[in-house]
Scaffold this active site. Sequence first.
Site, mmCIF file in Angstrom:
data_model
loop_
_atom_site.group_PDB
_atom_site.id
_atom_site.type_symbol
_atom_site.label_atom_id
_atom_site.label_comp_id
_atom_site.label_asym_id
_atom_site.label_seq_id
_atom_site.Cartn_x
_atom_site.Cartn_y
_atom_site.Cartn_z
ATOM 1 N N GLU A 69 -0.544 1.018 -8.639
ATOM 2 C CA GLU A 69 -1.794 0.768 -7.925
ATOM 3 C C GLU A 69 -2.970 0.591 -8.880
ATOM 4 O O GLU A 69 -3.886 -0.186 -8.600
ATOM 5 C CB GLU A 69 -2.070 1.898 -6.934
ATOM 6 C CG GLU A 69 -1.184 1.895 -5.701
ATOM 7 C CD GLU A 69 0.251 2.334 -5.963
ATOM 8 O OE1 GLU A 69 1.125 2.062 -5.114
ATOM 9 O OE2 GLU A 69 0.500 2.962 -7.021
ATOM 10 N N ASP A 94 -1.871 6.132 1.295
ATOM 11 C CA ASP A 94 -1.726 7.395 0.565
ATOM 12 C C ASP A 94 -1.733 7.181 -0.946
ATOM 13 O O ASP A 94 -2.280 7.984 -1.703
ATOM 14 C CB ASP A 94 -0.415 8.090 0.945
ATOM 15 C CG ASP A 94 -0.209 8.199 2.440
ATOM 16 O OD1 ASP A 94 -0.169 7.143 3.111
ATOM 17 O OD2 ASP A 94 -0.066 9.326 2.943
ATOM 18 N N HIS A 138 2.982 9.878 3.656
ATOM 19 C CA HIS A 138 2.838 8.624 4.390
ATOM 20 C C HIS A 138 2.036 8.824 5.679
ATOM 21 O O HIS A 138 2.282 8.149 6.678
ATOM 22 C CB HIS A 138 4.214 8.035 4.726
ATOM 23 C CG HIS A 138 5.034 7.681 3.531
ATOM 24 N ND1 HIS A 138 5.788 8.614 2.863
ATOM 25 C CD2 HIS A 138 5.206 6.504 2.866
ATOM 26 C CE1 HIS A 138 6.401 8.027 1.839
ATOM 27 N NE2 HIS A 138 6.055 6.748 1.823
#
Length: 337
Positions: A69, A94, A138
């Site tokens: 990410e 998340d 999640h």
Amino acid sequence: MSAVAEAPAAVKKNYVTAVKEALFEEMESNPDLICEGEDIGILGGAFGVTEGLQAKYGEHRVIDMPISEGCIIGTAVGMALGGKTVMAEMQFIDFISCGFDQIVNMMATYNYRTAGEVNMPVVVRGPAGAYGGGALYHSQMNEAWFCNAPGLKVICPSTPYDAKGLLKGALRDGNPCIFFEIKELYRKSSIAEILPEEDYAIPLGKAVVRREGSDLTFVSYGQNVYHCLQAAEELVALGVNAEVIDIRTLVPLDEDTIFNSIAKTNRLIVVNEAPMTCGFAGEIVARVSEKAFEHLESPPMRITRLDTPVPWVKPLELHVLPSVEKLVAAALKSVRF
């Protein structure tokens, strides 16, 4: 003489289709728009949001990224500096924490540290929220992290119409936006809507009143809007007429719609599924207490997730999250104060 063919009936579209349409239409109208993320190309995204996007627009505009990410956001920042508009998908919201530094220290600050000369047209979007048995990794709603970072706009639509219009609005806004999509609403047929054929975009920073009322005000966003609406219906039989406000964008926040409602109902309950401590519900309560205190006839209340990770076991998950039952009980407490 042949019979005149009837026009096909309009088809209701769900939340995930609305998001998909927004991306396809913006890719078509903006040749500088780039989409990137994990598995968004060949796979079409973990939830099918980007299905067919790479086949139509090619690998140079719909880019499959590594599982990093930080890399995804850092690359988005670089492309934005090069004149592109970027949609960066988080496979689950998340894991946006892995790109947190790039978001709050790079993406959010560029306009400020260049004295307004450099815009950062990046929308970071992804599936969020609980109620689906996704457990602690999640199920998060971590929107308050980004509301605390000056320079970011934070969005959370609850309907297909808003999901499409607000995503288009974000992609055209020119500022960095964090766009929370509620995955439990993606394919929920009961909220499907007929969407306009013509192009539309919803400006950021404007709330909407989902239900008119006179006795108390529910303020919420995302999936909890539907809990508020159901609670409001149940409260009718108990003699309570509740108003429901969907703020839609957290930053910028439409204070006027909230204050105008409280001036009418004199009571406030804020509902969200993030933890209570330092959550955005507290921000709304604080602003009301500072700027509209004279209208309150009972203490403003927060109904949120308990300060705990989301459990996997269904009864425990529902125990820690807001529910219709909790909202009804809170409303009765408020009006009887």
